[in-house]
Scaffold this active site. Structure first.
Site, PDB file in Angstrom:
ATOM      1  N   THR A 185       0.849  -1.190   0.000  1.00 42.79           N
ATOM      2  CA  THR A 185       0.000   0.000   0.000  1.00 42.79           C
ATOM      3  C   THR A 185       0.881   1.234   0.000  1.00 42.79           C
ATOM      4  OG1 THR A 185      -1.857   1.144   1.044  1.00 42.79           O
ATOM      5  CG2 THR A 185      -0.234   0.209   2.527  1.00 42.79           C
ATOM      6  N   ASP A 242      -7.568  -5.405   0.567  1.00 47.22           N
ATOM      7  CA  ASP A 242      -8.552  -4.693  -0.234  1.00 47.22           C
ATOM      8  C   ASP A 242      -9.702  -4.472   0.720  1.00 47.22           C
ATOM      9  OD1 ASP A 242      -9.215  -3.407  -2.662  1.00 47.22           O
ATOM     10  OD2 ASP A 242     -10.730  -4.929  -3.016  1.00 47.22           O
TER      11      ASP A 242
END
EC number: 3.6.1.66
Length: 194
Positions: free
Chosen positions: A9, A71
């Site tokens: 991320t 996610d």
């Protein structure tokens, strides 16, 4: 010495939560940027699970290191589970969250409280260098509130109301949020796998 693990991320808000929750593991968690990885990953899965696996696998294959990816998103029952897997891309990736949050509040205008149910969903995928992939899922149930409120958190936290606490997700301190959140739950489950 701690072993290194990459979390796929670039979101600093997420990295802060992840580091707090995984602080007591044998791993030092580094972001893609800190690991020197600059990769554009196409998340074309139709579920949170598929997208998390796509990200974790891509970065593990690039680096050969244990990689976690998540996610996550907001599912609003009255909006047919929107924005769902498109939460980050809802109204365009560059649209600021205060604008996205206001749009959702506008779309929810007139929806009675009992039909305002929503949840944050988070799926974490762990891609191991030996090719093994494991996933975990966490959820946080609540309702879509009637206003934008709170200074903590990020994303959709300021419109996500937790009736049992009488507060918005963005009003929780980080310890409370990590204990209650979808990401906290999924990370604790993945911690057991690690």
């Amino acid at each position: 010495m701690k072993k290194r693990m990459i979390f796929a991320t670039g979101n600093q808000g997420k990295m802060k939560e992840i580091r707090e929750i995984l602080a007591d593991t044998e791993y030092e968690v580094v972001s893609m940027k800190e690991a020197g990885v600059d990769a554009e990953i196409i998340e074309d899965g139709t579920t949170f699970e598929e997208n998390a696996v796509i990200k974790a696998k891509a970065i593990m294959e690039l680096t050969g290191e244990l990689t976690l990816a998540d996610d996550s998103g907001l599912e609003i029952d009255a909006l047919n589970k929107e924005p769902g897997v498109y939460s980050a891309r809802y109204m365009g990736e560059d649209t600021p969250y205060p604008v996205k949050n206001q749009k959702i509040l506008d779309r929810m205008e007139g929806v009675p409280e009992k039909e305002r149910t929503a949840r944050f969903v988070c799926v974490i995928a762990a891609a191991f260098p030996d090719g093994q992939i494991r996933t975990s899922r966490g959820t946080m149930e609540g309702i879509i509130g009637y206003e934008i409120k709170g200074e903590n958190g990020f994303g959709y936290d300021p419109i996500f109301f937790l009736p049992e606490l009488g507060r918005y997700s963005a009003e929780l301190c980080s310890e409370e949020k990590n204990r209650l959140s979808h990401r906290g739950e999924a990370l604790r489950k993945i911690k057991d796998i690690l």
